[in-house]
Design a protein around this motif. Structure first.
Motif, PDB file in Angstrom:
ATOM      1  N   ILE A 167       0.848  -1.195   0.000  1.00 28.49           N
ATOM      2  CA  ILE A 167       0.000   0.000   0.000  1.00 28.49           C
ATOM      3  C   ILE A 167       0.882   1.242   0.000  1.00 28.49           C
ATOM      4  O   ILE A 167       1.862   1.319   0.753  1.00 28.49           O
ATOM      5  CB  ILE A 167      -0.898   0.030   1.248  1.00 28.49           C
ATOM      6  N   LEU A 168       0.539   2.205  -0.839  1.00 33.59           N
ATOM      7  CA  LEU A 168       1.170   3.521  -0.793  1.00 33.59           C
ATOM      8  C   LEU A 168       0.346   4.415   0.116  1.00 33.59           C
ATOM      9  O   LEU A 168      -0.868   4.551  -0.067  1.00 33.59           O
ATOM     10  CB  LEU A 168       1.241   4.129  -2.197  1.00 33.59           C
ATOM     11  N   ALA A 169       0.994   5.001   1.114  1.00 34.42           N
ATOM     12  CA  ALA A 169       0.313   5.918   2.023  1.00 34.42           C
ATOM     13  C   ALA A 169       0.954   7.289   1.917  1.00 34.42           C
ATOM     14  O   ALA A 169       2.184   7.422   1.944  1.00 34.42           O
ATOM     15  CB  ALA A 169       0.389   5.417   3.459  1.00 34.42           C
ATOM     16  N   ILE A 170       0.113   8.299   1.786  1.00 39.14           N
ATOM     17  CA  ILE A 170       0.552   9.694   1.759  1.00 39.14           C
ATOM     18  C   ILE A 170       0.129  10.348   3.063  1.00 39.14           C
ATOM     19  O   ILE A 170      -1.058  10.357   3.412  1.00 39.14           O
ATOM     20  CB  ILE A 170      -0.087  10.456   0.576  1.00 39.14           C
ATOM     21  N   ASP A 171       1.096  10.893   3.787  1.00 36.54           N
ATOM     22  CA  ASP A 171       0.838  11.606   5.038  1.00 36.54           C
ATOM     23  C   ASP A 171       1.204  13.068   4.814  1.00 36.54           C
ATOM     24  O   ASP A 171       2.377  13.442   4.852  1.00 36.54           O
ATOM     25  CB  ASP A 171       1.670  10.991   6.166  1.00 36.54           C
ATOM     26  N   ALA A 172       0.179  13.882   4.548  1.00 33.87           N
ATOM     27  CA  ALA A 172       0.387  15.304   4.263  1.00 33.87           C
ATOM     28  C   ALA A 172       0.292  16.076   5.570  1.00 33.87           C
ATOM     29  O   ALA A 172      -0.798  16.443   6.017  1.00 33.87           O
ATOM     30  CB  ALA A 172      -0.648  15.794   3.257  1.00 33.87           C
ATOM     31  N   GLY A 173       1.431  16.296   6.199  1.00 33.80           N
ATOM     32  CA  GLY A 173       1.474  16.934   7.507  1.00 33.80           C
ATOM     33  C   GLY A 173       1.538  18.445   7.434  1.00 33.80           C
ATOM     34  O   GLY A 173       1.365  19.053   6.380  1.00 33.80           O
ATOM     35  N   THR A 174       1.856  19.047   8.560  1.00 33.70           N
ATOM     36  CA  THR A 174       1.860  20.502   8.677  1.00 33.70           C
ATOM     37  C   THR A 174       3.120  21.126   8.108  1.00 33.70           C
ATOM     38  O   THR A 174       3.088  22.262   7.629  1.00 33.70           O
ATOM     39  CB  THR A 174       1.694  20.902  10.153  1.00 33.70           C
ATOM     40  N   THR A 175       4.229  20.420   8.151  1.00 35.86           N
ATOM     41  CA  THR A 175       5.486  20.987   7.666  1.00 35.86           C
ATOM     42  C   THR A 175       6.049  20.252   6.458  1.00 35.86           C
ATOM     43  O   THR A 175       6.997  20.714   5.848  1.00 35.86           O
ATOM     44  CB  THR A 175       6.542  20.994   8.784  1.00 35.86           C
ATOM     45  N   GLY A 176       5.473  19.094   6.105  1.00 38.92           N
ATOM     46  CA  GLY A 176       5.972  18.350   4.965  1.00 38.92           C
ATOM     47  C   GLY A 176       5.081  17.170   4.649  1.00 38.92           C
ATOM     48  O   GLY A 176       4.124  16.875   5.367  1.00 38.92           O
ATOM     49  N   VAL A 177       5.405  16.496   3.557  1.00 44.88           N
ATOM     50  CA  VAL A 177       4.637  15.338   3.099  1.00 44.88           C
ATOM     51  C   VAL A 177       5.541  14.112   3.133  1.00 44.88           C
ATOM     52  O   VAL A 177       6.661  14.136   2.620  1.00 44.88           O
ATOM     53  CB  VAL A 177       4.091  15.547   1.678  1.00 44.88           C
ATOM     54  N   SER A 190       1.041  27.248   0.914  1.00 46.65           N
ATOM     55  CA  SER A 190       0.726  27.300  -0.507  1.00 46.65           C
ATOM     56  C   SER A 190       0.186  25.939  -0.942  1.00 46.65           C
ATOM     57  O   SER A 190       0.896  24.929  -0.825  1.00 46.65           O
ATOM     58  CB  SER A 190       1.970  27.645  -1.325  1.00 46.65           C
ATOM     59  N   PRO A 191      -1.052  25.855  -1.449  1.00 48.87           N
ATOM     60  CA  PRO A 191      -1.559  24.566  -1.926  1.00 48.87           C
ATOM     61  C   PRO A 191      -0.650  23.931  -2.977  1.00 48.87           C
ATOM     62  O   PRO A 191      -0.428  22.713  -2.956  1.00 48.87           O
ATOM     63  CB  PRO A 191      -2.932  24.923  -2.500  1.00 48.87           C
ATOM     64  N   GLU A 192      -0.116  24.753  -3.873  1.00 49.58           N
ATOM     65  CA  GLU A 192       0.754  24.204  -4.910  1.00 49.58           C
ATOM     66  C   GLU A 192       2.022  23.608  -4.305  1.00 49.58           C
ATOM     67  O   GLU A 192       2.511  22.568  -4.772  1.00 49.58           O
ATOM     68  CB  GLU A 192       1.114  25.292  -5.924  1.00 49.58           C
ATOM     69  N   GLU A 193       2.555  24.228  -3.263  1.00 48.33           N
ATOM     70  CA  GLU A 193       3.731  23.673  -2.603  1.00 48.33           C
ATOM     71  C   GLU A 193       3.406  22.349  -1.914  1.00 48.33           C
ATOM     72  O   GLU A 193       4.231  21.424  -1.903  1.00 48.33           O
ATOM     73  CB  GLU A 193       4.288  24.679  -1.589  1.00 48.33           C
ATOM     74  N   ILE A 194       2.208  22.231  -1.338  1.00 45.89           N
ATOM     75  CA  ILE A 194       1.795  20.958  -0.747  1.00 45.89           C
ATOM     76  C   ILE A 194       1.736  19.881  -1.834  1.00 45.89           C
ATOM     77  O   ILE A 194       2.216  18.755  -1.652  1.00 45.89           O
ATOM     78  CB  ILE A 194       0.426  21.093  -0.057  1.00 45.89           C
ATOM     79  N   TRP A 195       1.166  20.242  -2.984  1.00 43.29           N
ATOM     80  CA  TRP A 195       1.045  19.280  -4.078  1.00 43.29           C
ATOM     81  C   TRP A 195       2.406  18.877  -4.622  1.00 43.29           C
ATOM     82  O   TRP A 195       2.683  17.689  -4.846  1.00 43.29           O
ATOM     83  CB  TRP A 195       0.173  19.871  -5.180  1.00 43.29           C
ATOM     84  N   GLN A 196       3.295  19.834  -4.809  1.00 45.08           N
ATOM     85  CA  GLN A 196       4.620  19.513  -5.321  1.00 45.08           C
ATOM     86  C   GLN A 196       5.410  18.665  -4.323  1.00 45.08           C
ATOM     87  O   GLN A 196       6.165  17.768  -4.715  1.00 45.08           O
ATOM     88  CB  GLN A 196       5.381  20.801  -5.667  1.00 45.08           C
ATOM     89  N   ALA A 197       5.222  18.930  -3.033  1.00 45.21           N
ATOM     90  CA  ALA A 197       5.875  18.100  -2.022  1.00 45.21           C
ATOM     91  C   ALA A 197       5.333  16.676  -2.054  1.00 45.21           C
ATOM     92  O   ALA A 197       6.079  15.696  -1.874  1.00 45.21           O
ATOM     93  CB  ALA A 197       5.681  18.707  -0.629  1.00 45.21           C
ATOM     94  N   THR A 198       4.031  16.538  -2.325  1.00 41.71           N
ATOM     95  CA  THR A 198       3.421  15.215  -2.442  1.00 41.71           C
ATOM     96  C   THR A 198       4.015  14.456  -3.619  1.00 41.71           C
ATOM     97  O   THR A 198       4.355  13.262  -3.513  1.00 41.71           O
ATOM     98  CB  THR A 198       1.896  15.349  -2.613  1.00 41.71           C
ATOM     99  N   LEU A 199       4.160  15.137  -4.744  1.00 41.08           N
ATOM    100  CA  LEU A 199       4.747  14.505  -5.920  1.00 41.08           C
ATOM    101  C   LEU A 199       6.196  14.105  -5.658  1.00 41.08           C
ATOM    102  O   LEU A 199       6.623  12.999  -6.017  1.00 41.08           O
ATOM    103  CB  LEU A 199       4.668  15.450  -7.119  1.00 41.08           C
ATOM    104  N   GLU A 200       6.969  14.990  -5.040  1.00 42.99           N
ATOM    105  CA  GLU A 200       8.377  14.697  -4.804  1.00 42.99           C
ATOM    106  C   GLU A 200       8.546  13.529  -3.826  1.00 42.99           C
ATOM    107  O   GLU A 200       9.375  12.638  -4.041  1.00 42.99           O
ATOM    108  CB  GLU A 200       9.088  15.929  -4.259  1.00 42.99           C
TER     109      GLU A 200
END
Length: 490
Positions: free
Chosen positions: A3-13, A45-55
């Motif tokens: 399973i791939l799990a994404i944990d989008a926290g307050t300071t990073g993903v 920044s929503p875009e920064e959250i998304w880019q961190a998720t991708l990275e």
């Protein structure tokens, strides 16, 4: 079958891959920026959250064959709220973060108008800047041009889970689960759905909100063109603290965990009957099964714990990393009478004072760096004790989150609460919980009993030391907290 799990926290993903045995096999992580446009304001920044998720996901895919992945689970910082264009998926403004206190006056106004009792009855929460709807009401009042596009249907409203799913599916799905919905002040805990009454109170169009889906089970599929070439069923969704409760396998009523993160959050499984607290705890949704059964939790939310350690590093520069705190604090037997109240963004449970501010008291010429660090660890334990003192008696406390790796903190916590503190082998239980949900939703695991068998104890910390000494230290803490309250009030 992983399973791939994404944990989008307050300071990073964080992205992790969880095996069928419940082990983390691969990990990726990417920080994103913190924006503080005014004192007390916190934005992402929503875009920064998304880019961190991708990275973070790319880092995982560099180490694992994508064909091994069966499903995706998502967990996230909860009350943070975002807007995005339904067509372009771009965001017209930065997200307002759960730590943000700009709506304190708005909350006071609503309280003065007599709304708090009804809001608490419906939501299990209180009128506090912590929650999403007050942030949306602020946008409506202060950014009318942007809000007009919410009302017209062009902009969607959601928490971080909804936003990430929209980005992963190229806007096909606008969904959330009960654990996130119940943190917005717009969700009726009794009916298990959005409340028209609350939407009217806060001026939020119900049509802008996501559909509420079960916490596990397939609800959408990621688009390979948008999400790192992956076509995976989105099969598990939970806010970070409920995900940690699930990851700690707290499936029985009374099971309790404490997560040490940016803040600390104590949740106890309250079963399927809606609980009520008159001691400053929140009633909240834990998860909803595909058959519609809603499990509740009682929660004590502490706004600043790990963030206080981060402040020692970034604000004061007296430590180089969070990992150093254990060794530094261990060089002194105690804090030398120093008390640190880390009310850097107000006080949460059980005090609920958005106007409280941080305080250090008991400083002398002999106060050392090590004592400041130790006082910070002690403050985390004291804040947890404040919450546990309002809960029914427990037999033990399960801990997780990054700071749970700090054995000195775990021992201080056990000494303070006079309970055994149990640390699992995997302390990243937010991501683990998201994976458990997704795996349960896709047949990787057949039942919660099977999930419980995957939980493994790393270390059990028994209370030691003189209880009278611990009680005296806690007494100094409570006096200091009273002095920190109301500091920022006009």
């Amino acid at each position: 079958m992983s399973i791939l799990a994404i944990d989008a926290g307050t300071t990073g993903v964080t992205a992790v891959v969880i095996s069928p045995e419940g082990a983390i096999t691969t990990r990726g992580y990417q920080e994103f920026g913190q924006h503080f446009p005014r004192p007390g304001w916190v934005e992402h920044s929503p875009e920064e959250i998304w880019q961190a998720t991708l990275e973070a996901t790319r880092q995982v895919l560099d180490q694992v064959d994508a064909s091994e992945l069966t499903a995706l689970g998502i967990t996230n910082q909860r009350e943070t709220v975002l807007l995005w264009d339904r067509e372009t998926l771009g965001s017209p403004r930065r997200a307002i973060v759960w730590q943000d206190r700009r709506t304190a006056d708005l909350c006071a106004r609503l309280r003065k108008e007599g709304h708090e009792g009804r809001v608490a009855e419906l939501t299990g929460l209180r009128l506090d800047p912590y929650f999403s709807a007050t942030k949306l009401a602020w946008m409506r009042e202060h950014e009318p041009h942007t809000w007009a596009l919410v009302e017209s249907g062009r902009y969607a409203v959601g928490t971080v889970d909804s936003y990430l799913i929209a980005r992963m599916t190229r806007g096909t799905w606008h969904v959330t689960d009960v654990s996130n919905a119940s943190r917005t002040l717009l969700f009726d805990l009794q009916t298990g759905d959005w409340s028209d009454e609350l939407c009217t109170l806060f001026g939020v169009p119900r049509d802008a909100l996501p559909e509420i889906v079960p916490s596990w089970g397939e609800v959408g599929v990621t688009d390979p063109a948008a999400f790192c070439g992956l076509s995976l069923p989105v099969a598990g969704i939970a806010g970070d603290q409920q995900a940690a409760l699930f990851g700690q396998t707290c499936f029985e009523e009374g099971d309790t965990k404490c997560t040490y993160g940016t803040g600390s959050f104590i949740l106890t499984n309250a079963g399927t009957t809606l609980p009520r607290s008159d001691t400053g705890l929140l009633s909240t949704a834990a998860w909803r099964s595909p058959d519609g059964t809603l499990t509740y939790a009682l929660e004590g939310s502490i706004f600043v714990t790990g963030a206080a350690v981060q402040w020692l590093r970034d604000g004061l520069g007296i430590i180089g990393s969070a990992a150093e705190t254990e060794g530094i604090a261990a060089t002194v037997p105690d804090s030398g009478g120093l008390v640190f109240v880390p009310a850097l963004t107000g006080l949460g449970a059980p005090h609920w004072d958005p106007h409280a501010r941080g305080l250090m008291i008991g400083i002398t010429r002999g106060t050392s760096r090590a004592q400041v660090v130790r006082a910070t660890l002690e403050a985390i334990a004291f804040e947890v004790q404040d919450v546990l003192a309002t809960m029914p008696a427990l037999s033990s406390l399960r801990v997780d989150g990054g700071a749970a790796a700090n054995s000195l903190l775990c021992q201080i916590q056990a000494d303070q609460v006079r309970l055994p503190v149990e640390r699992p082998r995997i302390v990243e239980t937010t991501a683990l919980g998201a994976a458990f949900l997704a795996g349960l939703g896709t047949g990787v695991w057949d039942s919660t009993d099977q999930l419980r068998d995957t939980w493994q104890l790393d270390r059990r910390f028994e209370p030691t030391g003189d209880p009278d000494v611990a009680e005296a230290a806690y007494g100094r803490w409570t006096r200091a907290v009273e002095r920190a309250k109301g500091w920022d009030q006009d």
